[in-house]
Design a protein around this motif. Structure first.
Motif, PDB file in Angstrom:
ATOM      1  N   ALA A  29       5.579 -26.990  65.970  1.00 21.21           N
ATOM      2  CA  ALA A  29       5.571 -28.311  65.422  1.00 21.21           C
ATOM      3  C   ALA A  29       6.617 -28.655  64.660  1.00 21.21           C
ATOM      4  CB  ALA A  29       3.997 -28.249  64.728  1.00 21.21           C
ATOM      5  N   LEU A  30       6.291 -28.884  63.178  1.00 19.78           N
ATOM      6  CA  LEU A  30       7.446 -29.213  62.447  1.00 19.78           C
ATOM      7  C   LEU A  30       7.766 -27.836  61.535  1.00 19.78           C
ATOM      8  CD1 LEU A  30       6.500 -32.612  60.749  1.00 19.78           C
ATOM      9  CD2 LEU A  30       8.142 -32.046  62.571  1.00 19.78           C
ATOM     10  N   CYS A  31       6.963 -26.783  61.959  1.00 20.70           N
ATOM     11  CA  CYS A  31       7.259 -25.398  61.228  1.00 20.70           C
ATOM     12  C   CYS A  31       8.140 -24.599  62.096  1.00 20.70           C
ATOM     13  CB  CYS A  31       5.944 -24.875  61.147  1.00 20.70           C
ATOM     14  SG  CYS A  31       4.739 -25.614  60.031  1.00 20.70           S
ATOM     15  N   ILE A  84      12.374  -5.182  57.963  1.00 16.93           N
ATOM     16  CA  ILE A  84      12.105  -6.501  58.490  1.00 16.93           C
ATOM     17  C   ILE A  84      11.352  -6.997  57.345  1.00 16.93           C
ATOM     18  CG2 ILE A  84      12.393  -6.158  60.793  1.00 16.93           C
ATOM     19  CD1 ILE A  84       9.208  -5.925  61.056  1.00 16.93           C
ATOM     20  N   GLY A  85      11.187  -8.395  57.356  1.00 18.67           N
ATOM     21  CA  GLY A  85      10.215  -9.198  56.458  1.00 18.67           C
ATOM     22  C   GLY A  85       9.552 -10.315  57.156  1.00 18.67           C
ATOM     23  N   PHE A  86       8.295 -10.338  56.881  1.00 18.08           N
ATOM     24  CA  PHE A  86       7.556 -11.498  57.412  1.00 18.08           C
ATOM     25  C   PHE A  86       7.756 -12.787  56.529  1.00 18.08           C
ATOM     26  CE2 PHE A  86       5.572  -7.743  59.169  1.00 18.08           C
ATOM     27  CZ  PHE A  86       5.331  -8.202  60.367  1.00 18.08           C
ATOM     28  N   ARG A  87       8.238 -13.949  56.988  1.00 21.40           N
ATOM     29  CA  ARG A  87       8.421 -15.013  55.991  1.00 21.40           C
ATOM     30  C   ARG A  87       8.291 -16.345  57.165  1.00 21.40           C
ATOM     31  NH1 ARG A  87      13.806 -16.390  52.840  1.00 21.40           N
ATOM     32  NH2 ARG A  87      14.746 -16.878  54.740  1.00 21.40           N
ATOM     33  N   GLU A  88       7.849 -17.470  56.514  1.00 26.74           N
ATOM     34  CA  GLU A  88       7.809 -18.650  57.267  1.00 26.74           C
ATOM     35  C   GLU A  88       8.510 -19.791  56.442  1.00 26.74           C
ATOM     36  OE1 GLU A  88       4.139 -21.245  59.252  1.00 26.74           O
ATOM     37  OE2 GLU A  88       4.442 -21.563  57.237  1.00 26.74           O
ATOM     38  N   VAL A  89       9.229 -20.237  57.201  1.00 25.25           N
ATOM     39  CA  VAL A  89       9.928 -21.722  56.465  1.00 25.25           C
ATOM     40  C   VAL A  89       9.777 -22.781  57.371  1.00 25.25           C
ATOM     41  CG1 VAL A  89      12.323 -22.697  56.098  1.00 25.25           C
ATOM     42  CG2 VAL A  89      11.902 -20.210  55.574  1.00 25.25           C
ATOM     43  N   CYS A  90       9.101 -23.767  56.699  1.00 28.82           N
ATOM     44  CA  CYS A  90       8.858 -25.001  57.470  1.00 28.82           C
ATOM     45  C   CYS A  90       8.979 -26.258  56.907  1.00 28.82           C
ATOM     46  CB  CYS A  90       7.211 -24.918  58.023  1.00 28.82           C
ATOM     47  SG  CYS A  90       6.256 -24.862  56.751  1.00 28.82           S
ATOM     48  N   ILE A  91       8.741 -27.440  57.331  1.00 26.94           N
ATOM     49  CA  ILE A  91       8.797 -28.601  56.801  1.00 26.94           C
ATOM     50  C   ILE A  91       7.476 -29.544  56.917  1.00 26.94           C
ATOM     51  CG2 ILE A  91       9.810 -30.935  56.615  1.00 26.94           C
ATOM     52  CD1 ILE A  91      12.482 -29.767  57.637  1.00 26.94           C
ATOM     53  N   ARG A  92       6.645 -29.695  56.024  1.00 27.40           N
ATOM     54  CA  ARG A  92       5.405 -30.281  56.183  1.00 27.40           C
ATOM     55  C   ARG A  92       5.450 -31.524  55.266  1.00 27.40           C
ATOM     56  NH1 ARG A  92       3.320 -24.857  55.702  1.00 27.40           N
ATOM     57  NH2 ARG A  92       2.586 -24.485  57.671  1.00 27.40           N
ATOM     58  N   ASP A  93       5.049 -32.745  55.841  1.00 28.95           N
ATOM     59  CA  ASP A  93       5.053 -33.909  55.225  1.00 28.95           C
ATOM     60  C   ASP A  93       6.358 -34.285  54.494  1.00 28.95           C
ATOM     61  OD1 ASP A  93       2.560 -34.708  56.280  1.00 28.95           O
ATOM     62  OD2 ASP A  93       1.666 -33.350  54.519  1.00 28.95           O
ATOM     63  N   VAL A 126       8.462 -32.049  53.207  1.00 28.96           N
ATOM     64  CA  VAL A 126       8.711 -31.221  52.156  1.00 28.96           C
ATOM     65  C   VAL A 126       9.098 -29.820  52.533  1.00 28.96           C
ATOM     66  CG1 VAL A 126       7.592 -29.794  50.164  1.00 28.96           C
ATOM     67  CG2 VAL A 126       7.015 -32.294  50.591  1.00 28.96           C
ATOM     68  N   LEU A 127      10.011 -29.331  52.450  1.00 34.01           N
ATOM     69  CA  LEU A 127      10.462 -27.800  52.570  1.00 34.01           C
ATOM     70  C   LEU A 127       9.610 -26.878  51.982  1.00 34.01           C
ATOM     71  CD1 LEU A 127      12.729 -25.874  54.362  1.00 34.01           C
ATOM     72  CD2 LEU A 127      14.033 -26.152  52.333  1.00 34.01           C
ATOM     73  N   GLN A 128       8.871 -26.148  52.750  1.00 34.57           N
ATOM     74  CA  GLN A 128       8.126 -24.733  52.269  1.00 34.57           C
ATOM     75  C   GLN A 128       8.441 -23.483  52.808  1.00 34.57           C
ATOM     76  OE1 GLN A 128       4.049 -26.025  53.215  1.00 34.57           O
ATOM     77  NE2 GLN A 128       4.051 -27.666  51.908  1.00 34.57           N
ATOM     78  N   VAL A 129       8.365 -22.624  51.691  1.00 28.86           N
ATOM     79  CA  VAL A 129       8.568 -21.257  52.349  1.00 28.86           C
ATOM     80  C   VAL A 129       7.029 -20.287  51.990  1.00 28.86           C
ATOM     81  CG1 VAL A 129       9.652 -19.090  51.649  1.00 28.86           C
ATOM     82  CG2 VAL A 129      10.948 -21.102  51.731  1.00 28.86           C
ATOM     83  N   ARG A 189       4.627 -22.790  50.373  1.00 27.28           N
ATOM     84  CA  ARG A 189       4.891 -23.135  48.882  1.00 27.28           C
ATOM     85  C   ARG A 189       6.062 -23.896  49.076  1.00 27.28           C
ATOM     86  NH1 ARG A 189       4.682 -18.252  44.690  1.00 27.28           N
ATOM     87  NH2 ARG A 189       4.947 -20.329  43.238  1.00 27.28           N
ATOM     88  N   GLN A 190       6.295 -25.276  48.098  1.00 24.37           N
ATOM     89  CA  GLN A 190       7.186 -25.971  47.957  1.00 24.37           C
ATOM     90  C   GLN A 190       8.277 -25.263  47.423  1.00 24.37           C
ATOM     91  OE1 GLN A 190       6.280 -30.051  46.565  1.00 24.37           O
ATOM     92  NE2 GLN A 190       8.419 -30.284  46.124  1.00 24.37           N
ATOM     93  N   ILE A 191       9.620 -25.705  47.840  1.00 29.45           N
ATOM     94  CA  ILE A 191      10.694 -25.107  47.301  1.00 29.45           C
ATOM     95  C   ILE A 191      11.428 -26.002  46.341  1.00 29.45           C
ATOM     96  CG2 ILE A 191      13.183 -24.634  47.730  1.00 29.45           C
ATOM     97  CD1 ILE A 191      11.593 -22.533  48.738  1.00 29.45           C
ATOM     98  N   GLY A 192      11.607 -25.513  45.000  1.00 32.84           N
ATOM     99  CA  GLY A 192      12.225 -26.341  44.058  1.00 32.84           C
ATOM    100  C   GLY A 192      13.447 -27.037  44.549  1.00 32.84           C
ATOM    101  N   ARG A 193      13.717 -28.307  43.937  1.00 33.74           N
ATOM    102  CA  ARG A 193      14.887 -29.062  44.278  1.00 33.74           C
ATOM    103  C   ARG A 193      16.022 -28.698  43.173  1.00 33.74           C
ATOM    104  NH1 ARG A 193      12.891 -35.008  45.143  1.00 33.74           N
ATOM    105  NH2 ARG A 193      11.707 -34.513  43.101  1.00 33.74           N
ATOM    106  N   ALA A 194      17.207 -28.591  43.652  1.00 30.75           N
ATOM    107  CA  ALA A 194      18.461 -28.492  42.621  1.00 30.75           C
ATOM    108  C   ALA A 194      19.322 -29.323  43.215  1.00 30.75           C
ATOM    109  CB  ALA A 194      18.829 -27.041  42.626  1.00 30.75           C
TER     110      ALA A 194
END
Length: 331
Positions: free
Chosen positions: A20-22, A306-315, A317-320, A323-328
């Motif tokens: 999907a978007l993830c 190895i590490g388990f991690r999900e990066v996705c865009i929901r609505d 918003v970039l999330q890891v 959780r939402q990633i802070g903007r800079a």
């Protein structure tokens, strides 16, 4: 690790799958291609285990007018070509690698004002002999150049072995059929520029030469040529979906959480081992938690963190890991 086995440890990660978007960030590796996963990964082992360390004793010469093209294309030059086994290189200087040719240039104000134009930009030639004992007969041999700036033509015992122009990446050549028992000639012709230079264009002085380690690996005839690991959480972020695919040989797979064995199984040549990890600990920048994997064949042991991690865009918003990633901003 078993003392009679070659141990490798390579860390890697790559965006590999979209749902999907993830997009899940998965640990991925192709043997010979390296990328850092996290600083902690360096604690696993030394990578890789080199049977022949070629960092020392290279004969070296640089030239603006060496007839490289003629030597490559016209066989009548063979008896005096730089890659011929009978070529006389006693007058060449002896160097060790890593070797930055331009480190010997004068970096005065005139050079700095001229930039790249003020540095040596000609041909660079490296020649070396290695000894292959009879005990290594029947093995596969791969020579690894961890980095050469910018492009390299490789010759083994007077024969063209390959070409590469990926300057900040490992270049691997299968030289099995070119080696012989006893003394063997290894020659590398290095050029400062190629069309790939423009793909790596940055504001820096490009220091030419063989500027990282060189070594030869001897591996069994049947060995793992490629393997791929994907590690991603499920939709609930509570379970980890692990998949290990191997090519070249059958292998036993083991996953550890620190020293605790989480699971083990087997993957056939071209097949995969899959497992669902319960109560998975996710990887993040704040908590870079890593598991350890071992891939074992009859004669080799390969390790990776190895590490388990999900990066996705929901609505939008970039999330890891949900959780939402802070903007800079960059000013």
């Amino acid at each position: 690790m078993h003392s009679n086995k070659i141990a490798f440890i390579i860390q890697g990660m790559k965006l590999t799958k979209t749902k999907a978007l993830c997009t899940a960030l998965c640990a991925t590796l192709l043997l010979g291609q390296l990328a850092p996963l996290a600083a902690e990964a360096a604690e696993v082992a030394t990578s890789p285990a080199a049977d022949y360390n070629l960092n020392f004793g290279w004969k070296f010469k640089k030239s603006n007018s060496f007839p490289l093209a003629a030597a490559i294309e016209d066989t009548k030059f063979r008896n005096r070509a730089f890659y011929d086994v009978k070529f006389k290189d006693k007058s060449w200087e002896t160097v060790s690698v890593p070797h930055a040719v331009n480190a010997g240039d004068s970096f005065d104000n005139a050079i700095l004002d001229a930039g790249e134009q003020g540095l040596f930009r000609g041909f660079m030639f490296y020649r070396k002999w290695i000894t292959v004992p009879q005990s290594d007969a029947g093995k596969k041999f791969f020579i690894e150049f961890e980095a050469v700036r910018q492009t390299v033509y490789l010759y083994v015992n007077g024969r063209f072995a390959g070409y590469s122009q990926v300057s900040h990446h490992t270049s691997e050549f299968d030289i099995t059929d070119m080696l012989r028992e006893g003394e063997n000639s290894i020659v590398a012709a290095v050029l400062k520029w190629c069309d790939g230079t423009y793909l790596e264009d940055q504001d820096k002085f490009r220091l030419s030469g063989i500027f990282r380690d060189v070594y030869v690996l001897s591996r069994p005839e049947k060995h793992i040529g490629n393997y791929r690991i994907t590690a991603e959480p499920d939709g609930s972020l509570k379970f980890g979906m692990l998949k290990v695919t191997v090519k070249g040989a059958d292998a036993k797979i083991r996953l550890y959480d620190k020293d605790k064995l989480i699971c083990e199984g087997e993957a056939s040549d071209g097949g995969s081992f899959e497992h669902t990890v319960g109560d998975v600990k996710l990887w993040s920048a704040e908590d870079p938690y890593l598991y350890r994997i071992e891939i074992e064949t009859d004669s080799e042991l390969i390790g990776e963190r190895i590490g388990f991690r999900e990066v996705c865009i929901r609505d939008g918003v970039l999330q890891v890991n949900g959780r939402q990633i802070g903007r800079a901003s960059c000013r």
